[in-house]
Design a protein around this motif. Sequence first.
Motif, PDB file in Angstrom:
ATOM      1  N   SER A 164       0.807  -1.224   0.000  1.00 56.72           N
ATOM      2  CA  SER A 164       0.000   0.000   0.000  1.00 56.72           C
ATOM      3  C   SER A 164       0.839   1.273   0.000  1.00 56.72           C
ATOM      4  CB  SER A 164      -0.941   0.013   1.216  1.00 56.72           C
ATOM      5  OG  SER A 164      -0.207   0.100   2.429  1.00 56.72           O
ATOM      6  N   LEU A 165       2.154   1.160  -0.182  1.00 53.61           N
ATOM      7  CA  LEU A 165       3.015   2.336  -0.065  1.00 53.61           C
ATOM      8  C   LEU A 165       2.667   3.404  -1.099  1.00 53.61           C
ATOM      9  CD1 LEU A 165       5.325   3.779   1.314  1.00 53.61           C
ATOM     10  CD2 LEU A 165       6.930   2.516  -0.128  1.00 53.61           C
ATOM     11  N   ASP A 166       2.390   2.995  -2.341  1.00 51.94           N
ATOM     12  CA  ASP A 166       2.004   3.981  -3.363  1.00 51.94           C
ATOM     13  C   ASP A 166       0.757   4.740  -2.941  1.00 51.94           C
ATOM     14  OD1 ASP A 166       4.083   3.554  -5.064  1.00 51.94           O
ATOM     15  OD2 ASP A 166       3.008   2.179  -6.391  1.00 51.94           O
ATOM     16  N   ASP A 167      -0.226   4.011  -2.407  1.00 52.21           N
ATOM     17  CA  ASP A 167      -1.465   4.656  -1.955  1.00 52.21           C
ATOM     18  C   ASP A 167      -1.181   5.634  -0.818  1.00 52.21           C
ATOM     19  OD1 ASP A 167      -3.075   3.315  -3.768  1.00 52.21           O
ATOM     20  OD2 ASP A 167      -3.424   1.636  -2.416  1.00 52.21           O
ATOM     21  N   VAL A 168      -0.312   5.238   0.107  1.00 53.14           N
ATOM     22  CA  VAL A 168       0.020   6.113   1.235  1.00 53.14           C
ATOM     23  C   VAL A 168       0.667   7.398   0.740  1.00 53.14           C
ATOM     24  CG1 VAL A 168       1.479   6.351   3.287  1.00 53.14           C
ATOM     25  CG2 VAL A 168       0.177   4.246   2.925  1.00 53.14           C
ATOM     26  N   GLU A 169       1.606   7.279  -0.198  1.00 55.23           N
ATOM     27  CA  GLU A 169       2.240   8.470  -0.767  1.00 55.23           C
ATOM     28  C   GLU A 169       1.202   9.413  -1.367  1.00 55.23           C
ATOM     29  OE1 GLU A 169       6.396   7.886  -2.670  1.00 55.23           O
ATOM     30  OE2 GLU A 169       5.274   6.047  -3.081  1.00 55.23           O
ATOM     31  N   ASP A 170       0.317   8.842  -2.150  1.00 48.00           N
ATOM     32  CA  ASP A 170      -0.706   9.658  -2.812  1.00 48.00           C
ATOM     33  C   ASP A 170      -1.656  10.289  -1.799  1.00 48.00           C
ATOM     34  OD1 ASP A 170       0.312   9.128  -5.321  1.00 48.00           O
ATOM     35  OD2 ASP A 170      -0.993   7.400  -5.655  1.00 48.00           O
ATOM     36  N   GLU A 171      -2.016   9.526  -0.764  1.00 43.09           N
ATOM     37  CA  GLU A 171      -2.941  10.048   0.241  1.00 43.09           C
ATOM     38  C   GLU A 171      -2.314  11.183   1.046  1.00 43.09           C
ATOM     39  OE1 GLU A 171      -5.390   5.830   0.758  1.00 43.09           O
ATOM     40  OE2 GLU A 171      -3.947   6.461   2.284  1.00 43.09           O
ATOM     41  N   LEU A 172      -1.034  11.064   1.367  1.00 40.54           N
ATOM     42  CA  LEU A 172      -0.353  12.144   2.079  1.00 40.54           C
ATOM     43  C   LEU A 172      -0.355  13.416   1.234  1.00 40.54           C
ATOM     44  CD1 LEU A 172       2.718  10.211   3.541  1.00 40.54           C
ATOM     45  CD2 LEU A 172       0.858  11.256   4.868  1.00 40.54           C
ATOM     46  N   PHE A 173      -0.089  13.239  -0.048  1.00 40.45           N
ATOM     47  CA  PHE A 173      -0.080  14.390  -0.951  1.00 40.45           C
ATOM     48  C   PHE A 173      -1.468  15.022  -1.038  1.00 40.45           C
ATOM     49  CE2 PHE A 173      -0.687  16.024  -5.323  1.00 40.45           C
ATOM     50  CZ  PHE A 173       0.238  17.067  -5.287  1.00 40.45           C
ATOM     51  N   ARG A 174      -2.486  14.199  -1.239  1.00 42.19           N
ATOM     52  CA  ARG A 174      -3.840  14.728  -1.375  1.00 42.19           C
ATOM     53  C   ARG A 174      -4.307  15.398  -0.082  1.00 42.19           C
ATOM     54  NH1 ARG A 174      -4.899   9.827  -4.057  1.00 42.19           N
ATOM     55  NH2 ARG A 174      -6.123   9.053  -2.301  1.00 42.19           N
ATOM     56  N   PHE A 175      -3.945  14.808   1.056  1.00 39.91           N
ATOM     57  CA  PHE A 175      -4.319  15.409   2.335  1.00 39.91           C
ATOM     58  C   PHE A 175      -3.685  16.792   2.469  1.00 39.91           C
ATOM     59  CE2 PHE A 175      -3.724  16.158   6.914  1.00 39.91           C
ATOM     60  CZ  PHE A 175      -5.032  16.053   7.342  1.00 39.91           C
ATOM     61  N   GLY A 176      -2.432  16.918   2.066  1.00 38.31           N
ATOM     62  CA  GLY A 176      -1.780  18.217   2.103  1.00 38.31           C
ATOM     63  C   GLY A 176      -2.485  19.233   1.238  1.00 38.31           C
TER      64      GLY A 176
ATOM     65  N   LEU B  22       5.426  10.583  -9.151  1.00 34.36           N
ATOM     66  CA  LEU B  22       4.727  11.795  -9.536  1.00 34.36           C
ATOM     67  C   LEU B  22       3.530  12.040  -8.620  1.00 34.36           C
ATOM     68  CD1 LEU B  22       4.597  11.453 -13.447  1.00 34.36           C
ATOM     69  CD2 LEU B  22       6.424  12.399 -12.017  1.00 34.36           C
ATOM     70  N   ASN B  23       3.515  13.196  -7.974  1.00 31.72           N
ATOM     71  CA  ASN B  23       2.331  13.660  -7.252  1.00 31.72           C
ATOM     72  C   ASN B  23       1.621  14.636  -8.171  1.00 31.72           C
ATOM     73  OD1 ASN B  23       2.529  12.244  -4.867  1.00 31.72           O
ATOM     74  ND2 ASN B  23       3.792  13.773  -3.852  1.00 31.72           N
ATOM     75  N   LEU B  24       0.416  14.306  -8.604  1.00 36.44           N
ATOM     76  CA  LEU B  24      -0.268  15.051  -9.656  1.00 36.44           C
ATOM     77  C   LEU B  24      -1.353  15.965  -9.104  1.00 36.44           C
ATOM     78  CD1 LEU B  24      -0.670  12.055 -12.132  1.00 36.44           C
ATOM     79  CD2 LEU B  24       1.108  13.814 -12.160  1.00 36.44           C
ATOM     80  N   ASP B  25      -1.403  17.187  -9.640  1.00 40.75           N
ATOM     81  CA  ASP B  25      -2.435  18.139  -9.265  1.00 40.75           C
ATOM     82  C   ASP B  25      -2.850  18.897 -10.525  1.00 40.75           C
ATOM     83  OD1 ASP B  25      -4.156  19.375  -7.518  1.00 40.75           O
ATOM     84  OD2 ASP B  25      -2.713  20.869  -6.832  1.00 40.75           O
ATOM     85  N   VAL B  26      -4.076  19.389 -10.538  1.00 37.04           N
ATOM     86  CA  VAL B  26      -4.580  20.127 -11.703  1.00 37.04           C
ATOM     87  C   VAL B  26      -4.928  21.553 -11.288  1.00 37.04           C
ATOM     88  CG1 VAL B  26      -6.393  20.275 -13.450  1.00 37.04           C
ATOM     89  CG2 VAL B  26      -5.464  18.041 -12.801  1.00 37.04           C
ATOM     90  N   ASP B  27      -4.397  22.531 -12.038  1.00 41.70           N
ATOM     91  CA  ASP B  27      -4.680  23.944 -11.804  1.00 41.70           C
ATOM     92  C   ASP B  27      -4.780  24.631 -13.157  1.00 41.70           C
ATOM     93  OD1 ASP B  27      -4.846  26.594 -11.158  1.00 41.70           O
ATOM     94  OD2 ASP B  27      -2.951  26.694 -10.057  1.00 41.70           O
ATOM     95  N   PRO B  28      -6.006  24.963 -13.610  1.00 41.91           N
ATOM     96  CA  PRO B  28      -6.172  25.569 -14.940  1.00 41.91           C
ATOM     97  C   PRO B  28      -5.365  26.848 -15.126  1.00 41.91           C
ATOM     98  CG  PRO B  28      -8.284  24.888 -14.044  1.00 41.91           C
ATOM     99  CD  PRO B  28      -7.296  24.763 -12.930  1.00 41.91           C
ATOM    100  N   GLY B  29      -4.991  27.489 -14.026  1.00 45.49           N
ATOM    101  CA  GLY B  29      -4.276  28.757 -14.136  1.00 45.49           C
ATOM    102  C   GLY B  29      -2.765  28.622 -14.172  1.00 45.49           C
ATOM    103  N   VAL B  30      -2.226  27.394 -14.161  1.00 43.63           N
ATOM    104  CA  VAL B  30      -0.772  27.243 -14.119  1.00 43.63           C
ATOM    105  C   VAL B  30      -0.148  27.779 -15.398  1.00 43.63           C
ATOM    106  CG1 VAL B  30      -0.712  24.901 -15.088  1.00 43.63           C
ATOM    107  CG2 VAL B  30       1.108  25.654 -13.563  1.00 43.63           C
ATOM    108  N   LEU B  31       0.900  28.569 -15.241  1.00 47.06           N
ATOM    109  CA  LEU B  31       1.553  29.194 -16.390  1.00 47.06           C
ATOM    110  C   LEU B  31       2.281  28.151 -17.230  1.00 47.06           C
ATOM    111  CD1 LEU B  31       3.073  32.370 -14.668  1.00 47.06           C
ATOM    112  CD2 LEU B  31       1.032  32.227 -16.097  1.00 47.06           C
ATOM    113  N   GLY B  32       2.154  28.283 -18.553  1.00 41.47           N
ATOM    114  CA  GLY B  32       2.879  27.391 -19.447  1.00 41.47           C
ATOM    115  C   GLY B  32       2.262  26.025 -19.594  1.00 41.47           C
ATOM    116  N   GLY B  33       1.153  25.768 -18.920  1.00 43.40           N
ATOM    117  CA  GLY B  33       0.500  24.476 -19.056  1.00 43.40           C
ATOM    118  C   GLY B  33       0.907  23.457 -18.025  1.00 43.40           C
TER     119      GLY B  33
END
Length: 273
Positions: free
Chosen positions: A118-130, A235-246
């Motif tokens: 479950s380590l991958d899930d834990v990494e992702d959950e820590l990121f999402r919680f942040g 990769l910790n992935l996040d989406v922000d439509p306003g990010v410069l340069g895409g």
Amino acid sequence: MTAHGASREALAAARERLDALTDATSVDAARLADELAAVTALLDREVSLRRVLTDPAQDGEAKAQLARRLLGTQVGGPTADLVAGLVRARWSQSRDLVDALEELANTADLTAAQRDGSLDDVEDELFRFGRIVGSSTELRAALTDRKATAPAKGALLRTLLGGRAKPVTERLVTRLVTAPRGRSLEAGLESLSKLAAERRDRMVAVVTSAVPLSDPQKQRLGAALAKLYGRPMHLNLDVDPGVLGGMRVQVGDEVINGSIADRLEDAGRRLAG
């Protein structure tokens, strides 16, 4: 933990002992984590005891025996052995011992996650919680309120994470929130994310893109970054439509800006040349 001098050497040795212990499947890594966390809380609270156990003028073996007597049967053999090894060592500051114990507790929990897959899930959950905490001023205030009791904060976290996150994630976050030890919530979560990545000898890239990345794009970006930095990349992935340069990619202190296509093309050129 950022250690210096004698503490750096002591911490490196402690990490090796922990790895050797947890390589043995007979050792319950989750129990080890809980016990190390309890010792961390004890020495964080009892300043005079911590000073005695880190006093360079005292014999290392005598300090180890004192620690064993104090812990008695409250912890298992593996925990007692680790603590004894820690207090035998020399520390630049008494607080460094507590920082090391806390890191070992967290690493043991992450090892438990690695064992059960479950380590991958834990990494992702820590990121999402942040990310969730960062987007909610009210939630952050509740979790960092110095007037709120540890049980109250723990109950709030159970409401937020119970059944929605892996048990290891819930334990790590609960310890951080209920016993921050002077750190900001953000710094603590970042430290946990780095420890999680290190369990697989991976670096962490925080990728913020204007639109969600497709699976092939994630694979290409991860492969390109891994080759550029010479280490596996999570990769910790996040989406922000306003990010410069895409797209914005942060690896450690380095920030890379640019469109997805441009960055991948540039990565390919750097690899080729």
